[in-house]
Design an enzyme around this catalytic site. Structure first.
Site, PDB file in Angstrom:
ATOM      1  N   LYS A 112       0.820  -1.212   0.000  1.00 47.45           N
ATOM      2  CA  LYS A 112       0.000   0.000   0.000  1.00 47.45           C
ATOM      3  C   LYS A 112       0.855   1.265   0.000  1.00 47.45           C
ATOM      4  CE  LYS A 112      -4.047  -2.313   1.064  1.00 47.45           C
ATOM      5  NZ  LYS A 112      -3.792  -3.712   1.285  1.00 47.45           N
TER       6      LYS A 112
HETATM    7  C1  LIG Z   1      -4.424  -4.811   0.867  1.00 46.21           C
HETATM    8  C2  LIG Z   1      -3.691  -6.075   0.826  1.00 46.21           C
HETATM    9  C3  LIG Z   1      -4.040  -7.107  -0.058  1.00 46.21           C
HETATM   10  C4  LIG Z   1      -5.229  -7.018  -0.967  1.00 46.21           C
HETATM   11  O1  LIG Z   1      -5.070  -6.029  -1.948  1.00 46.21           O
HETATM   12  P1  LIG Z   1      -6.342  -5.481  -2.757  1.00 46.21           P
HETATM   13  O2  LIG Z   1      -5.819  -4.339  -3.562  1.00 46.21           O
HETATM   14  O3  LIG Z   1      -7.323  -5.031  -1.707  1.00 46.21           O
HETATM   15  O4  LIG Z   1      -6.865  -6.596  -3.566  1.00 46.21           O
HETATM   16  C5  LIG Z   1      -3.253  -8.238  -0.087  1.00 46.21           C
HETATM   17  N1  LIG Z   1      -2.183  -8.377   0.724  1.00 46.21           N
HETATM   18  C6  LIG Z   1      -1.828  -7.419   1.588  1.00 46.21           C
HETATM   19  C7  LIG Z   1      -0.655  -7.643   2.477  1.00 46.21           C
HETATM   20  C8  LIG Z   1      -2.554  -6.239   1.681  1.00 46.21           C
HETATM   21  O5  LIG Z   1      -2.189  -5.280   2.528  1.00 46.21           O
END
Ligand SMILES: *Cc1c(COP(=O)(O)O)cnc(C)c1O
Length: 465
Positions: A112
């Protein structure tokens, strides 16, 4: 570049407007009016560029007139200069066929950061121009919250309210949010699960009781986040021989944001063989892609909490694009889902998705087995989310000549207990997160009751300048 809503009736905005708005006011999500196309020679010419330069090139057509190319590159250099690895998103080889794309070298140890470090700077850039202030409201299943808080803590003109489901995020995840004591940061632990928190946030955007605030979103419903994630699909594919050679990606999926960014890369012309949607037992996407059944069950907590989601907001973007971009028809389809928590994909949507996507659902023992495999066969410790992606990469039916890149979405030290249970190794937090476990925490605890949460935010927020 113009941005249109998936539900067809919100105003058309430019990139700046779509970034600041987050969610469209007709309940839909913003998408570019058309996909910019890159030729094979345009793509080949990007090989070898430093990450920040590649990012500025891939994003320029989406940003349009909102930011000059020079300024965009300066923002990318500032955002990606913070990462703890020079390559920003390094590729690591596991065996002849499997690769990991490590997306966790940012400040809060999950992918993120790649988008949110940039988004924080974009907010500051746009608000600095207008002198306005912005109230960000978000819900997190664990990683968005800390990444968004890190990106905006202490910044001018922005304050953030972040809801997380009480007791359903890991200790590291919670502390990465609640130990940030900047006065513009407000954490709220609410009763209920992530889907309930996310539904509350969506409802607040249309609530007149919050009309004195200029609300924005940092969840992956914000287009600018997805745009920033498109970049690393190019970075990885170029290193593995694109555009001459096709590459597949396996993506641990929750809200369908990360994997949708891969879809955008294909629409821009990047030759991706297949996008593998990896889910845990919260498998609405696997059922939708394999059988056309988009129906939400109860969320079951797992060792991969960022994927414990039954309503995948960004799936709407795919359905819109595959369904001929008919906003009125999609508004009706999504309206049905919102009433019944279930709907069927149309034939066009199902066929369009099947041409590019595969899906695999991983049980807990398969996730653990993938963690052990990475450890024993390649000496790599992977986190539970990445392990689900890796399981899917190994289970999917793909031409063995095609390299498969699994997106490593979190650092294993975010989930030390689960990793230790599976592998016997306890991963250590990198020194850049510091003394997380001794710092003071601050957060409000509220029941899973919409009015209570809304009123608390109204009371603690600063009305727009
Ligand atoms: C947010 C997240 C996901 C999922 O990603 P999306 O974009 O919501 O599909 C998978 N793994 C981790 C570690 C995350 O933080």
């Amino acid at each position: 570049m113009d941005y249109v809503s998936t539900r067809g009736s919100a105003p058309v905005l430019d990139f700046e407007g779509a970034t600041l708005a987050g969610l469209a006011n007709d309940g839909g999500l913003y998408l570019p009016r058309e996909w910019p196309r890159l030729s094979a020679s345009n793509i080949a010419a990007m090989r070898g560029l430093p990450y920040a330069e590649l990012a500025a090139r891939v994003m320029a057509p989406f940003v349009g007139e909102s930011i000059t190319p020079e300024r965009l590159q300066a923002l990318c250099e500032q955002a990606y200069g913070q990462f703890a690895h020079d390559a920003v998103t390094p590729l690591v080889q596991l065996d002849a066929r499997h690769w990991l794309l490590e997306l966790f070298h940012g400040p809060t140890l999950a992918f993120k950061d790649v988008a949110l470090q940039l988004l924080g700077l974009l907010f500051e850039e746009f608000l600095g121009r207008s002198g306005e202030s912005l109230t960000i409201i978000g819900a997190t299943s664990g990683d968005t919250g800390s990444a968004a808080i890190d990106a905006v803590a202490g910044r001018e003109g922005v304050e953030i309210f972040m809801l997380h489901p009480a007791g359903l995020v890991s200790d590291v995840q919670r502390r990465q949010m609640t130990t940030v004591l900047a006065p513009n940061v407000h954490n709220i632990a609410i009763g209920g699960d992530f889907d309930q928190a996310q539904a509350m946030v969506k409802r607040m955007f249309g609530d007149p009781a919050l009309g004195a605030l200029r609300l924005s979103a940092v969840n992956s419903i914000n287009w600018a986040r997805l745009m920033a994630q498109v970049v690393y699909y190019f970075a990885a594919a170029l290193q593995l021989g694109a555009p001459e050679r096709r590459v597949a990606f396996s993506v641990p999926t929750g809200n369908f944001g990360d994997v949708f960014a891969g879809y955008v890369a294909t629409r821009m012309g990047l030759p991706i063989e297949r996008l593998i949607v990896a889910t845990n037992v919260n498998d609405i996407l696997h059922r939708a892609l394999s059988a056309g059944d988009y129906s939400a069950g109860e969320v079951r907590p797992t060792a991969a909490p960022s994927m414990d989601i039954q309503v995948s907001s960004n799936f709407e973007r795919l359905l819109f694009d595959l369904g001929g971009r008919d906003g009125a028809a999609l508004a009706e389809q999504m309206g049905e889902f919102e009433r019944l928590r279930a709907m069927r994909l149309t034939n066009a949507q199902q066929k369009g998705a099947a041409a590019l996507f595969a899906s695999v659902r991983a049980e807990a023992d398969e996730m653990n087995e993938a963690m052990r495999w990475a450890c024993e066969h390649a000496g790599e410790i992977v986190d539970p989310h990445t392990a689900i992606g890796l399981h899917a990469a190994r289970a999917a039916d793909i031409d063995p000549a095609i390299p498969i890149v699994t997106l490593a979405t979190a650092h294993p030290a975010k989930f030390p207990e689960a990793v230790e249970r599976a592998t016997g190794h306890r991963p250590h937090l990198p020194s850049r997160v510091g003394d997380l476990f001794v710092r003071e925490e601050r957060f409000a605890e509220l029941p899973g009751d919409y009015d209570a949460v809304r009123d608390w935010i109204a009371e603690h927020a600063t009305p727009r300048a």
